[in-house]
Design a protein around this motif. Structure first.
Motif, PDB file in Angstrom:
ATOM      1  N   ARG A 103       0.832  -1.213   0.000  1.00  0.00           N
ATOM      2  CA  ARG A 103       0.000   0.000   0.000  1.00  0.00           C
ATOM      3  C   ARG A 103       0.868   1.264   0.000  1.00  0.00           C
ATOM      4  NH1 ARG A 103      -2.238   0.753   5.442  1.00  0.00           N
ATOM      5  NH2 ARG A 103      -0.083   1.455   5.621  1.00  0.00           N
ATOM      6  N   ASP A 104       1.931   1.254   0.796  1.00  0.00           N
ATOM      7  CA  ASP A 104       2.768   2.457   0.898  1.00  0.00           C
ATOM      8  C   ASP A 104       3.532   2.711  -0.404  1.00  0.00           C
ATOM      9  OD1 ASP A 104       1.790   2.885   3.403  1.00  0.00           O
ATOM     10  OD2 ASP A 104       3.535   2.082   4.463  1.00  0.00           O
ATOM     11  N   ARG A 143       0.985   4.021  -2.896  1.00  0.00           N
ATOM     12  CA  ARG A 143       0.717   5.444  -2.669  1.00  0.00           C
ATOM     13  C   ARG A 143       1.756   6.300  -3.406  1.00  0.00           C
ATOM     14  NH1 ARG A 143       0.888   5.521   2.437  1.00  0.00           N
ATOM     15  NH2 ARG A 143      -1.306   5.685   3.022  1.00  0.00           N
ATOM     16  N   LYS A 168       1.293   8.804  -6.534  1.00  0.00           N
ATOM     17  CA  LYS A 168       1.665  10.206  -6.335  1.00  0.00           C
ATOM     18  C   LYS A 168       2.608  10.680  -7.438  1.00  0.00           C
ATOM     19  CE  LYS A 168       3.979  13.219  -3.016  1.00  0.00           C
ATOM     20  NZ  LYS A 168       4.819  13.252  -1.834  1.00  0.00           N
ATOM     21  N   GLU A 213      -8.518   3.353   0.709  1.00  0.00           N
ATOM     22  CA  GLU A 213      -8.042   4.475   1.537  1.00  0.00           C
ATOM     23  C   GLU A 213      -7.171   5.426   0.708  1.00  0.00           C
ATOM     24  OE1 GLU A 213      -7.286   1.235   1.847  1.00  0.00           O
ATOM     25  OE2 GLU A 213      -5.432   0.895   2.991  1.00  0.00           O
ATOM     26  N   LEU A 214      -6.475   4.897  -0.314  1.00  0.00           N
ATOM     27  CA  LEU A 214      -5.630   5.767  -1.140  1.00  0.00           C
ATOM     28  C   LEU A 214      -6.490   6.688  -2.012  1.00  0.00           C
ATOM     29  CD1 LEU A 214      -2.735   3.394  -2.255  1.00  0.00           C
ATOM     30  CD2 LEU A 214      -2.823   4.961  -0.312  1.00  0.00           C
ATOM     31  N   ALA A 241      -9.363   7.690  -1.178  1.00  0.00           N
ATOM     32  CA  ALA A 241      -9.900   8.676  -0.236  1.00  0.00           C
ATOM     33  C   ALA A 241      -8.884   9.784   0.040  1.00  0.00           C
ATOM     34  CB  ALA A 241     -10.304   7.983   1.075  1.00  0.00           C
ATOM     35  N   GLU A 242      -7.586   9.426  -0.041  1.00  0.00           N
ATOM     36  CA  GLU A 242      -6.531  10.442   0.141  1.00  0.00           C
ATOM     37  C   GLU A 242      -6.311  11.261  -1.129  1.00  0.00           C
ATOM     38  OE1 GLU A 242      -2.868   8.571   1.494  1.00  0.00           O
ATOM     39  OE2 GLU A 242      -3.980   7.299   2.879  1.00  0.00           O
ATOM     40  N   GLY A 243      -6.988  10.877  -2.216  1.00  0.00           N
ATOM     41  CA  GLY A 243      -6.874  11.648  -3.454  1.00  0.00           C
ATOM     42  C   GLY A 243      -5.930  11.060  -4.485  1.00  0.00           C
ATOM     43  N   TYR A 244      -5.416   9.827  -4.238  1.00  0.00           N
ATOM     44  CA  TYR A 244      -4.477   9.207  -5.179  1.00  0.00           C
ATOM     45  C   TYR A 244      -5.227   8.315  -6.169  1.00  0.00           C
ATOM     46  CZ  TYR A 244      -1.007  10.925  -1.924  1.00  0.00           C
ATOM     47  OH  TYR A 244      -0.248  11.739  -1.114  1.00  0.00           O
TER      48      TYR A 244
END
Ligand SMILES: [Zn+2]
Length: 229
Positions: free
Chosen positions: A89-90, A93, A97, A146-147, A149-152
């Motif tokens: 996941r990291d 992200r 990005k 969740e990513l 949701a963070e805008g990615y």
């Protein structure tokens, strides 16, 4: 392009000459380093200082190659990496990005003939997690909600370059950027100050060049490249 590696110094040891060439060609290069190399070093430097020193060394080494964008993940430790869902996941992200066409990373495959160095378990873990991040995680809009949701937003990486794996299928002639690679590696003082690096690297890189049919006197770095589409 995005370079994802387990430790400070992995990028420069395996691909420093190639990265310098890419920068010279105008490619935008960013690093994502998973650990701060806290289990590295060869002297009695206080252990709590090691991650601080190695982060600074990595930033200085990247700058020698013309790379300014260096990100470290938090919460991962040298010698303890496995390709967990959290690591995928990291890395996903970061891929979403930076939106790179090309990703360069450690090989996820063990080299049975040379287990020390290239086949460090952390390298295998990052190679595997990064491969999973490229496919399917980064491009699948339903992976890691969740990513989103963070805008990615989802992103398709077109090719992956693996360093230091078995049976590489591509070499880059880095004779002209060897000096940059050497200068960058000297910045990793805690890792390289005990080594006579130039003859060691010249010997190894000349063998890579010769084995791939480049003329005598050339120096090369080897990779395995996969297309993802
Ligand atoms: Zn390493």
């Amino acid at each position: 392009m995005l370079a994802v590696f387990a430790h400070p110094d992995d990028a420069e040891f395996g691909a420093g000459g190639t990265l310098a060439r890419w920068v010279a060609d105008g490619l935008e290069v960013a690093y994502l380093i998973v650990t701060r190399g806290d289990a590295g070093g060869f002297d009695d430097t206080p252990r709590d200082q090691m991650p601080v020193l190695r982060e600074a060394e990595q930033r200085a080494a990247a700058a020698e190659l013309g790379i300014r964008e260096v990100t470290f993940l938090d919460g991962y430790f040298d010698g303890r990496l496995t390709p967990t869902i959290e690591l995928r996941r990291d890395i996903t992200r970061a891929v979403r990005k930076f939106r790179p066409d090309r990703v360069l990373t450690n090989s996820p495959l063990r080299r049975w003939e040379r287990i020390a160095g290239p086949s460090h378990p952390d390298h295998l873990a990052v190679g595997e997690a990064t491969t999973c991040a490229v496919y399917p995680d980064a491009r699948n809009s339903f992976a890691f909600p969740e990513l989103a949701a963070e805008g990615y937003e989802p992103w398709v990486v077109r090719e992956v370059w693996y360093q230091s794996g078995p049976s590489p299928d591509h070499v880059v002639d880095v004779t002209d950027t060897f000096a940059d690679k050497l200068r960058a590696l000297h910045r990793h003082t805690t890792q390289t100050s005990h080594m006579d690096m130039e003859p060691f690297l010249r010997d190894r890189m000349a063998t890579v060049a010769r084995d791939s049919g480049l003329p005598d006197g050339r120096l090369a770095e080897a990779f395995t490249i996969i297309r993802t589409e």
